[in-house]
Motif scaffolding. Structure first.
Motif, PDB file in Angstrom:
ATOM      1  N   SER A  11       0.896  -1.184   0.029  1.00 41.52           N
ATOM      2  CA  SER A  11       0.043   0.099  -0.061  1.00 41.52           C
ATOM      3  C   SER A  11       0.834   1.253   0.267  1.00 41.52           C
ATOM      4  N   VAL A  12       0.307   2.349  -0.530  1.00 39.96           N
ATOM      5  CA  VAL A  12       0.967   3.538  -0.596  1.00 39.96           C
ATOM      6  C   VAL A  12       0.338   4.697  -0.248  1.00 39.96           C
ATOM      7  N   THR A  13       0.789   5.497   0.443  1.00 41.69           N
ATOM      8  CA  THR A  13       0.131   6.673   0.999  1.00 41.69           C
ATOM      9  C   THR A  13       0.948   7.848   0.811  1.00 41.69           C
ATOM     10  N   VAL A  14       0.312   8.969   0.395  1.00 49.04           N
ATOM     11  CA  VAL A  14       1.010  10.268   0.083  1.00 49.04           C
ATOM     12  C   VAL A  14       0.697  11.132   1.323  1.00 49.04           C
ATOM     13  N   MET A  15       1.534  11.488   2.282  1.00 48.61           N
ATOM     14  CA  MET A  15       0.948  12.354   3.152  1.00 48.61           C
ATOM     15  C   MET A  15       1.126  14.012   2.683  1.00 48.61           C
ATOM     16  N   THR A  16       0.342  14.709   2.540  1.00 43.76           N
ATOM     17  CA  THR A  16       0.485  15.966   1.996  1.00 43.76           C
ATOM     18  C   THR A  16      -0.280  17.099   2.657  1.00 43.76           C
ATOM     19  N   ARG A  17      -0.338  18.000   2.062  1.00 44.99           N
ATOM     20  CA  ARG A  17      -1.290  19.343   2.593  1.00 44.99           C
ATOM     21  C   ARG A  17      -1.766  20.323   1.356  1.00 44.99           C
ATOM     22  N   VAL A  39      -0.642  -0.481  -8.401  1.00 42.61           N
ATOM     23  CA  VAL A  39      -0.728  -0.891  -7.041  1.00 42.61           C
ATOM     24  C   VAL A  39      -1.658   0.595  -6.809  1.00 42.61           C
ATOM     25  N   PRO A  40      -2.712   0.347  -5.803  1.00 41.98           N
ATOM     26  CA  PRO A  40      -3.547   1.427  -5.534  1.00 41.98           C
ATOM     27  C   PRO A  40      -2.672   2.378  -4.575  1.00 41.98           C
ATOM     28  N   PHE A  41      -3.090   3.649  -4.349  1.00 40.23           N
ATOM     29  CA  PHE A  41      -2.542   4.892  -3.414  1.00 40.23           C
ATOM     30  C   PHE A  41      -3.540   5.566  -2.891  1.00 40.23           C
ATOM     31  N   ARG A  81       9.821   1.940  -6.868  1.00 43.90           N
ATOM     32  CA  ARG A  81       9.591   1.145  -7.924  1.00 43.90           C
ATOM     33  C   ARG A  81      10.032  -0.291  -7.012  1.00 43.90           C
ATOM     34  N   ALA A  82      11.428  -0.198  -6.582  1.00 45.59           N
ATOM     35  CA  ALA A  82      12.051  -1.325  -5.929  1.00 45.59           C
ATOM     36  C   ALA A  82      11.127  -1.966  -4.922  1.00 45.59           C
ATOM     37  N   ALA A  83      10.628  -0.910  -4.027  1.00 45.62           N
ATOM     38  CA  ALA A  83      10.121  -1.348  -2.722  1.00 45.62           C
ATOM     39  C   ALA A  83       8.585  -1.907  -3.132  1.00 45.62           C
ATOM     40  N   LEU A  84       8.049  -1.569  -4.503  1.00 47.12           N
ATOM     41  CA  LEU A  84       6.928  -2.143  -4.826  1.00 47.12           C
ATOM     42  C   LEU A  84       6.878  -3.349  -5.748  1.00 47.12           C
TER      43      LEU A  84
END
Length: 86
Positions: A11-17, A39-41, A81-84
């Protein structure tokens, strides 16, 4: 934070503002890489939660992979990419 798990468990999450140009760039980069790899995010605004703001607020954007901090301030696409597995 409600990440959507990938069938392989990623799973991928972008913490943003809001009003953060670097965050907008990171979102586009993550969207492209995750789209190519299937991969969904999710995107989460750090300012909606006091704990997130305290943890990530001075480093946004922060990219989380499998709920662990992976990158901040920018996206290292090769590393992501490597992590996923891509």
């Amino acid at each position: 934070m409600a990440d959507v798990a990938h069938p392989q468990g990623h799973s991928v999450t972008v913490m943003t503002r809001a009003d953060c140009p670097a965050c907008e760039t990171a979102e586009r980069d993550v969207e492209r890489v995750c789209g190519e790899l299937g991969v969904p995010f999710t995107v989460a605004d750090v300012d909606t939660d006091p704990e997130w703001r305290a943890e990530y607020g001075d480093r946004v954007p922060v990219i989380l992979v499998d709920d662990a901090e992976h990158d901040y301030w920018s996206v290292d696409e090769t590393r992501l990419r490597a992590a996923l597995g891509g």
